[in-house]
Enzyme design. Sequence first.
Site, mmCIF file in Angstrom:
data_model
loop_
_atom_site.group_PDB
_atom_site.id
_atom_site.type_symbol
_atom_site.label_atom_id
_atom_site.label_comp_id
_atom_site.label_asym_id
_atom_site.label_seq_id
_atom_site.Cartn_x
_atom_site.Cartn_y
_atom_site.Cartn_z
ATOM 1 N N ASP A 10 14.147 12.989 43.837
ATOM 2 C CA ASP A 10 14.191 12.095 42.653
ATOM 3 C C ASP A 10 15.195 11.204 42.874
ATOM 4 O O ASP A 10 16.109 11.332 42.113
ATOM 5 C CB ASP A 10 14.522 13.132 41.358
ATOM 6 C CG ASP A 10 15.763 14.057 41.674
ATOM 7 O OD1 ASP A 10 16.029 14.152 42.652
ATOM 8 O OD2 ASP A 10 16.224 14.550 40.590
ATOM 9 N N ASP A 15 19.634 12.265 47.254
ATOM 10 C CA ASP A 15 18.447 12.242 47.624
ATOM 11 C C ASP A 15 18.130 11.149 48.827
ATOM 12 O O ASP A 15 17.438 11.312 49.893
ATOM 13 C CB ASP A 15 17.262 12.052 46.608
ATOM 14 C CG ASP A 15 17.348 12.961 45.414
ATOM 15 O OD1 ASP A 15 16.669 13.829 45.584
ATOM 16 O OD2 ASP A 15 18.148 12.861 44.507
ATOM 17 N N ASN A 39 16.550 12.747 38.224
ATOM 18 C CA ASN A 39 17.966 12.041 37.986
ATOM 19 C C ASN A 39 17.624 10.980 37.137
ATOM 20 O O ASN A 39 18.498 10.602 36.351
ATOM 21 C CB ASN A 39 18.303 11.721 39.191
ATOM 22 C CG ASN A 39 19.122 12.780 40.247
ATOM 23 O OD1 ASN A 39 19.693 13.625 39.602
ATOM 24 N ND2 ASN A 39 19.017 12.772 41.585
ATOM 25 N N THR A 124 14.215 17.900 47.018
ATOM 26 C CA THR A 124 15.677 17.750 46.493
ATOM 27 C C THR A 124 15.599 17.347 45.099
ATOM 28 O O THR A 124 16.647 16.641 44.559
ATOM 29 C CB THR A 124 16.301 16.602 47.387
ATOM 30 O OG1 THR A 124 15.387 15.517 47.391
ATOM 31 C CG2 THR A 124 16.225 17.454 48.804
ATOM 32 N N PHE A 164 21.300 21.589 38.133
ATOM 33 C CA PHE A 164 20.359 20.349 37.458
ATOM 34 C C PHE A 164 19.072 20.578 37.910
ATOM 35 O O PHE A 164 17.811 20.600 37.182
ATOM 36 C CB PHE A 164 20.941 18.982 37.899
ATOM 37 C CG PHE A 164 20.091 17.990 37.139
ATOM 38 C CD1 PHE A 164 19.909 17.673 35.918
ATOM 39 C CD2 PHE A 164 19.219 17.464 38.190
ATOM 40 C CE1 PHE A 164 19.150 16.663 35.454
ATOM 41 C CE2 PHE A 164 18.204 16.411 37.682
ATOM 42 C CZ PHE A 164 18.230 15.787 36.427
ATOM 43 N N ASN A 165 18.764 20.599 39.330
ATOM 44 C CA ASN A 165 17.134 20.846 39.834
ATOM 45 C C ASN A 165 16.384 21.892 39.050
ATOM 46 O O ASN A 165 15.209 21.602 38.836
ATOM 47 C CB ASN A 165 17.099 20.801 41.049
ATOM 48 C CG ASN A 165 17.483 19.416 41.588
ATOM 49 O OD1 ASN A 165 17.537 18.225 41.228
ATOM 50 N ND2 ASN A 165 17.902 19.438 43.016
ATOM 51 N N HIS A 238 24.818 17.241 47.641
ATOM 52 C CA HIS A 238 24.024 18.028 47.772
ATOM 53 C C HIS A 238 22.773 18.176 48.718
ATOM 54 O O HIS A 238 22.426 19.043 49.694
ATOM 55 C CB HIS A 238 23.475 18.512 46.366
ATOM 56 C CG HIS A 238 24.339 18.438 45.429
ATOM 57 N ND1 HIS A 238 25.316 19.703 45.167
ATOM 58 C CD2 HIS A 238 24.953 17.397 44.502
ATOM 59 C CE1 HIS A 238 26.164 19.481 44.062
ATOM 60 N NE2 HIS A 238 25.795 18.031 43.760
ATOM 61 N N ASP A 239 21.960 16.962 48.572
ATOM 62 C CA ASP A 239 20.532 16.972 48.964
ATOM 63 C C ASP A 239 20.404 16.810 50.623
ATOM 64 O O ASP A 239 19.597 17.589 51.110
ATOM 65 C CB ASP A 239 19.875 15.960 48.444
ATOM 66 C CG ASP A 239 19.654 16.168 46.856
ATOM 67 O OD1 ASP A 239 19.636 17.263 46.542
ATOM 68 O OD2 ASP A 239 19.310 15.197 46.160
HETATM 69 C C1 BDR Z 1 21.181 17.984 42.169
HETATM 70 O O1 BDR Z 1 20.832 17.302 41.098
HETATM 71 C C2 BDR Z 1 20.749 16.051 41.224
HETATM 72 O O2 BDR Z 1 21.502 15.213 40.368
HETATM 73 C C3 BDR Z 1 21.223 15.605 42.664
HETATM 74 O O3 BDR Z 1 20.339 14.630 43.508
HETATM 75 C C4 BDR Z 1 20.949 16.928 43.332
HETATM 76 O O4 BDR Z 1 19.674 17.115 43.767
HETATM 77 C C5 BDR Z 1 22.511 18.609 42.367
HETATM 78 O O5 BDR Z 1 22.524 19.603 41.238
HETATM 79 CA CA CA Z 2 17.956 15.165 43.926
#
Ligand code: BDR
Ligand code: CA
Length: 305
Positions: A10, A15, A39, A124, A164-165, A238-239
Amino acid sequence: MKTPVIMDMDPGHDDVIALFLAAGHPDMDIRAVTTVSGNADIGKTTRNALVAADTAGLDKVPVAEGAGRPLVRMPEHAPSIHGESGLDGPALPVPAHMVEERHAVDVMEEVLLHSEEDITVIATGPLTNVALLCRKNPKAARRIRRLSIMGGGTFGNWTPAAEFNIYADAEAAEIVFASGIPITMCGLDVTHQALASESVVERIKEIPTMAAQFTYELLDHFQRAYEERFHLALPPVHDPCAVAVCLAPSLFTFESADVKVETAGKHTYGETVIDTTAGGPVQIAVDIDNDKFWGLIVQSLKNLP
Ligand code: BDR
Ligand code: CA
């Protein structure tokens, strides 16, 4: 031998860096890029994936648009981190790469069923597309050799309980964690160690490739957003952890766990409930060698156009 992968994402700043890490590494073979609402809305995440594919020179890799909303709830986006475009910072030209006519889940299915080797899926974003694939064609889903996800953790970033994901589609995450697909999970516990230090950002700025310059501009925005939204001086990237864990598992330490996803809690929707007491089927990355992680990213950025 190269690892054949589908990148489900996303984009999203991190990502795109995950895509660059995979695209620039000689051991990875990207068979498809699939997009999901997360996102930003699906039109924007797809446009961003196409721009990223152009920048990485992935001319022959299909980019397919997937789920435009979560399975049950209303869409959740993250403009406070990624901006209204989902990719604020660098200029976003009209992409040359054309989006596939087929839905992302159909493309995943075809890649999985027609490949001689089993495929690794790196997810991701929210897990909506992967959950839809599990429901639509379990036989294709069983061809997933390993699903490497960025998501979850023992603390939250979108709510106190949820990352979030997972929060953005907890019902999908519940289906995926219960699917029997072998899962490696990079949750916030490990991704909050994958910090982009000032020296790393300066190193990237000096690399004379388009992908590195794009990454520098992404990190510049990402750092300011994390400072404003979370008061973190250095942003956790993160990703790319979900890619690095496939390329170089020795950079990580893991715990085996059983993971359940909370879908009913009034205050805990989207929490990953992690039980390590008796092991379990999910490999959770808990520690990362941050220097070597950034070394991998730098090398990929040097290898790209
Ligand atoms: C995740 O949430 C998204 O905003 C980032 O791309 C990552 O995948 C982090 O919590
Ligand atoms: Ca992401």
